[in-house]
Design an enzyme around this catalytic site. Structure first.
Site, PDB file in Angstrom:
ATOM      1  N   GLU A 429       0.901  -1.045   0.264  1.00  0.00           N
ATOM      2  CA  GLU A 429      -0.363  -0.189  -0.464  1.00  0.00           C
ATOM      3  C   GLU A 429       0.763   1.683   0.113  1.00  0.00           C
ATOM      4  OE1 GLU A 429      -2.977  -0.531  -0.387  1.00  0.00           O
ATOM      5  OE2 GLU A 429      -2.542  -2.749  -0.539  1.00  0.00           O
ATOM      6  N   GLY A 430       1.829   0.804  -0.641  1.00  0.00           N
ATOM      7  CA  GLY A 430       2.859   2.661  -0.644  1.00  0.00           C
ATOM      8  C   GLY A 430       3.553   2.286   0.303  1.00  0.00           C
TER       9      GLY A 430
END
Length: 567
Positions: A429-430
């Site tokens: 997620e990043g």
């Protein structure tokens, strides 16, 4: 020692550290009484301990596999997922309009943590569904909501998130997947996506893919991307799984850890999809899901760290080796260095859990009040929670192996699994570098206003604590003041100079917030003072070095050339 859900510690933090009572006092959440919250945490703890934790090792040793184009889950996962779905745990925070409970995010996050600590490979499946539910609630048409949300909320169907392509990772705007209108309100979606968590499943009757793709008139980059719902089975007139869609699992990724969670390469060949949100506005809709997932991944980090700590503590309490300062033939926990590792691990887990729940409380207060200050606070804390909690997962799991000594390197002890499983979390997620850049970039676009408000809050609390714990309070206040000065220097820098020290800045901010949490805990319960001293006197001083790095800027990094980096 088997994993035991840390219900007592979670309740203490909710009650004494993060202000959960304020959430329950709002009209939006008055139905969530303290007794109900306690019952929810206790039951989730029971399921995590008794039902899910026994599946963790099976998921590692007997990974999900691909047979005849379909995923076959690890042994016991079907029963574990059924307990999650039938218990209503997928839809805890979802709207009651579509079968959810409408409970606070802080409670849902606490459950996420316990289930992650019990069996991360399985917990990843409902995690993605929860994010998809929120994305559809905010951006889906009424027709999509009516069709998909009840099935996702009940856990009958599951959701995925399809962003990454072989050539387009963080640079999502470089994607090549396309969507062509079919002329009947649907779209033909084509392209290949990688790293799709639970992209297929034999645990649910349908798998619902949210897919980023570009319409024919979509401009290059992220501004031309749209979002589509592309189910594995196209729902029939009655809303049940019907015709098989033209999508397939190409392969499963061979991963370092979380073997029980199938990570798929997905191929879409003119698959039927429905637009979610406005055309070319897919990133806004997807970010709703990603922000939900980022906080959930923070909870996963805390869960794995807790499990690794429990595993290491049990070993240290039972392993006898040599004379110690306390006895002639004691266990290794009596050695100062082992005690140092375990104490630091526990202090870090407490700090990380507090930061994650503080972020969740801010989201709940923003939902309940609509106040801009709460929204800004939640947005600021999200990258800190995601990065710090997942970094701590790796660090605590690493120390857990070290506590075991040579036995930690032996797979049969189970210590290594936590380290292998945790390693993906700072990437999900990043990456945590992206989280740090977001913190010092987008989240500092206000000139540091939210940062300074949080620092003010820490210092006010430290001032109030000087009467009872003067040395600890003084250290927290002084470190917060150093963070204030570094923040003032940071906002005066150019963006790339900020980026060069972003990771150090995020860790320094998390350290101060962790010190604040431990100080509050020690004030509320004198029995927690010893652990607070570990955090404040042993770990918080690291901020001097971190903040020195923040001030360095980028020039020194770019002075390092290829010859300097080569062997």
């Amino acid at each position: 020692m088997p994993y035991r859900a840390p219900v007592k510690d979670i309740r203490f933090i909710l009650d004494h550290v993060v202000g959960f009572a304020d959430v329950l006092a709002t009209p939006r959440f008055t139905g969530t009484t303290p007794d109900l919250a306690e019952a929810i945490l206790s039951e989730a703890g029971r399921i995590s301990t008794d039902v899910l934790a026994p599946l963790n090792r099976a998921g590692d040793l007997s990974p999900a596999r691909l047979e005849n184009g379909a995923v076959v889950s690890s042994p016991g996962f079907a029963e574990g997922y059924r307990a999650i779905a039938e218990g209503g745990w997928v839809g805890m925070a979802a709207s009651p309009d579509h079968g959810g409970m409408g409970l606070p995010i802080a409670l849902a996050l606490s459950v996420d943590e316990m289930m992650s600590g019990a069996c991360l490979g399985l917990q990843l499946k409902p995690l993605l569904s929860k994010g998809q539910i929120e994305a559809l609630e905010h951006h889906g048409s009424e027709e999509l909501k009516a069709l998909y949300l009840p099935k996702l909320t009940s856990g009958e169907w599951s959701g995925t998130m399809n962003l990454t392509e072989p050539h387009a990772g963080t640079d999502v705007g470089a994607l090549r997947s396309k969507a062509v209108p079919n002329g009947d309100g649907t779209y033909a979606v084509s392209g290949q996506k990688i790293f799709i968590t639970w992209g297929d499943s034999d645990l649910t009757s349908n798998v619902c893919h949210l897919v980023l793709a570009r319409l024919p008139d979509g401009v290059p980059g992220t501004k031309g991307i749209s979002l589509f719902m592309v189910p594995k089975f196209i729902p029939d007139a009655a809303g049940n799984p019907g015709k098989r869609n033209t999508l397939r699992v190409v392969s499963l990724e061979h991963k370092l850890g979380i073997h029980g969670s199938p990570t798929c390469v997905m191929q879409f060949d003119d698959a039927t999809g429905w637009l979610v949100g406005a055309p070319h506005n897919g990133m806004a809709a997807m970010f709703t899901m990603m922000n939900n997932a980022r906080l959930s991944v923070a909870a996963q980090g805390v869960g794995v760290a807790e499990a690794a700590l429990q595993h290491a503590l049990a070993y240290a309490e039972g392993r006898r080796q040599g004379a110690t300062p306390l006895s002639k033939e004691g266990t290794i926990i009596e050695h100062a260095d082992v005690r140092r590792m375990l104490a630091a691990m526990r202090a870090e887990v407490f700090a990380a859990r507090s930061i994650g729940l503080s972020c969740a409380v801010a989201i709940d207060m923003a939902t309940a009040t609509g106040a801009a200050d709460w929204k800004a606070r939640a947005a600021f804390l999200t990258p800190i929670a995601k990065a710090y909690c997942t970094d701590i997962a790796c660090e605590v799991a690493h120390q857990g192996v070290q506590v075991h000594g040579g036995m930690g390197f032996i797979e049969e002890t189970g210590a290594a699994q936590y380290l292998r499983d945790a390693r993906i979390l700072p990437i999900y997620e990043g990456t945590n570098g992206i989280q740090a850049m977001d913190l010092v970039g987008r989240k500092m676009a206000d000139g540091g206003e939210v940062a300074f408000r949080l620092i003010d809050e820490v210092q006010r609390g430290a001032e109030a604590a000087r009467g009872k714990l003067p040395d600890l309070a003084g250290d927290v206040w002084a470190t917060a003041e150093a963070l204030r000065e570094a923040t003032e220097a940071l906002v005066a820098m150019g963006l790339n100079d900020r980026f060069a020290g972003a990771v150090a800045y995020l860790r320094a901010f998390a350290r101060v917030l962790g010190g604040q949490a431990h100080l509050k805990a020690a004030l509320a319960d004198g029995g927690r003072e010893a652990l607070a001293r570990v955090m404040i006197r042993r770990l918080l001083p690291e901020n001097l070095g971190l903040l020195a790095e923040v001030r360095e800027g980028a020039a020194g990094l770019y002075a390092v050339g290829g010859d300097d980096l080569a062997a």
